[in-house]
Write an enzyme that holds these catalytic residues in place. Structure first.
Site, PDB file in Angstrom:
ATOM      1  CB  CYS A  24      -0.479  13.327  -4.828  1.00 37.85           C
ATOM      2  SG  CYS A  24      -0.515  11.780  -3.945  1.00 37.85           S
ATOM      3  CG  HIS A  68     -18.813  10.830 -11.411  1.00 40.05           C
ATOM      4  ND1 HIS A  68     -19.272  10.303 -10.229  1.00 40.05           N
ATOM      5  CD2 HIS A  68     -18.447   9.788 -12.174  1.00 40.05           C
ATOM      6  CE1 HIS A  68     -19.190   8.989 -10.278  1.00 40.05           C
ATOM      7  NE2 HIS A  68     -18.687   8.641 -11.440  1.00 40.05           N
ATOM      8  CD  GLU A 112      -6.179  11.876  -0.210  1.00 38.53           C
ATOM      9  OE1 GLU A 112      -6.291  13.058  -0.502  1.00 38.53           O
ATOM     10  OE2 GLU A 112      -5.127  11.355   0.196  1.00 38.53           O
TER      11      GLU A 112
HETATM   12  N1  LIG Z   1      -2.004  15.949   4.462  1.00 40.13           N
HETATM   13  C1  LIG Z   1      -2.290  15.467   3.233  1.00 40.13           C
HETATM   14  N2  LIG Z   1      -1.393  14.675   2.619  1.00 40.13           N
HETATM   15  C2  LIG Z   1      -1.685  14.175   1.412  1.00 40.13           C
HETATM   16  C3  LIG Z   1      -2.912  14.451   0.792  1.00 40.13           C
HETATM   17  C4  LIG Z   1      -3.834  15.292   1.461  1.00 40.13           C
HETATM   18  O1  LIG Z   1      -4.932  15.567   0.981  1.00 40.13           O
HETATM   19  N3  LIG Z   1      -3.481  15.766   2.676  1.00 40.13           N
HETATM   20  N4  LIG Z   1      -3.182  13.897  -0.413  1.00 40.13           N
HETATM   21  C5  LIG Z   1      -2.344  13.100  -1.053  1.00 40.13           C
HETATM   22  C6  LIG Z   1      -2.750  12.523  -2.389  1.00 40.13           C
HETATM   23  O2  LIG Z   1      -4.006  12.988  -2.779  1.00 40.13           O
HETATM   24  C7  LIG Z   1      -2.698  10.991  -2.581  1.00 40.13           C
HETATM   25  O3  LIG Z   1      -3.713  10.546  -3.452  1.00 40.13           O
HETATM   26  C8  LIG Z   1      -2.717  10.136  -1.405  1.00 40.13           C
HETATM   27  O4  LIG Z   1      -1.445   9.702  -1.260  1.00 40.13           O
HETATM   28  P1  LIG Z   1      -0.945   8.389  -0.530  1.00 40.13           P
HETATM   29  O5  LIG Z   1      -1.782   8.123   0.684  1.00 40.13           O
HETATM   30  O6  LIG Z   1       0.491   8.593  -0.337  1.00 40.13           O
HETATM   31  O7  LIG Z   1      -1.121   7.324  -1.640  1.00 40.13           O
HETATM   32  P2  LIG Z   1      -2.062   6.057  -1.823  1.00 40.13           P
HETATM   33  O8  LIG Z   1      -3.505   6.438  -1.751  1.00 40.13           O
HETATM   34  O9  LIG Z   1      -1.640   5.416  -3.079  1.00 40.13           O
HETATM   35  O10 LIG Z   1      -1.760   5.154  -0.571  1.00 40.13           O
HETATM   36  P3  LIG Z   1      -0.646   4.068  -0.310  1.00 40.13           P
HETATM   37  O11 LIG Z   1      -0.723   3.877   1.179  1.00 40.13           O
HETATM   38  O12 LIG Z   1       0.656   4.631  -0.774  1.00 40.13           O
HETATM   39  O13 LIG Z   1      -1.087   2.875  -1.084  1.00 40.13           O
HETATM   40  C9  LIG Z   1      -1.008  12.832  -0.512  1.00 40.13           C
HETATM   41  N5  LIG Z   1      -0.789  13.389   0.777  1.00 40.13           N
HETATM   42 ZN   LIG Z   2      -5.230  12.199  -4.069  1.00 48.41          ZN
END
Ligand SMILES: Nc1nc2c(c(=O)[nH]1)N=C([C@H](O)[C@H](O)COP(=O)(O)OP(=O)(O)OP(=O)(O)O)CN2
Ligand SMILES: [Zn+2]
Length: 123
Positions: A24, A68, A112
């Site tokens: 990330c 966007h 998210e």
């Molecule tokens: N407490 C938080 N932890 C994380 C945040 C956040 O906003 N608050 N954000 C991220 C990253 O933005 C990332 O995009 C999300 O990561 P993650 O869930 O690990 O990845 P994926 O969406 O690809 O999900 P998978 O379950 O791995 O497919 C990270 N952490």
């Molecule tokens: Zn993200």
């Protein structure tokens, strides 16, 4: 709080996380989903706490600002990390402008992904 009303909207944007070690830290995008809730104890003469239409219009304005965009270059996320937590807090604070005497922001939840969300709750 006796009544709690929620509206849901979304926006698409890119971000990357500063001071973060992992995938990330790279620029990537999300289709963010937002649930905003207002609460209160007293209904108006039409039987509403606050009009859903007004609530959606306020949330829409915020979504349009964020939609966007590269969040890291969009205030306040040019200064603070665009995490789900900080985005939820930003939307919570912006929605306070829509409060009435009887309807106050109660909760903002930012999704998210389908599996991860952050929630800000009024103290
Ligand atoms: N407490 C938080 N932890 C994380 C945040 C956040 O906003 N608050 N954000 C991220 C990253 O933005 C990332 O995009 C999300 O990561 P993650 O869930 O690990 O990845 P994926 O969406 O690809 O999900 P998978 O379950 O791995 O497919 C990270 N952490
Ligand atoms: Zn993200």
């Amino acid at each position: 709080m006796k009544y709690k009303l929620s509206v849901t909207k979304g926006f698409a944007s890119a971000h990357c996380l500063r001071e973060y070690k992992g995938k990330c830290e790279n620029v990537h995008g999300h289709n963010w989903k937002i649930r905003a809730a207002f609460g209160g104890t007293q209904l108006d003469k039409t039987g509403m706490l606050i009009d859903f239409t007004d609530l959606k219009a306020h949330l829409d304005k915020i979504m349009t600002y964020l939609d966007h965009k590269f969040l890291n270059e969009t205030a306040p996320f040019d200064k603070i990390n665009p995490t789900a937590e900080n985005i939820a807090l930003y939307i919570f604070e912006e929605l306070k402008k829509a409060e009435t005497l009887t309807a106050k922001v109660a909760e903002v939840e930012v999704w998210e992904s389908d599996t991860s969300s952050a929630t800000i709750t009024a103290e």
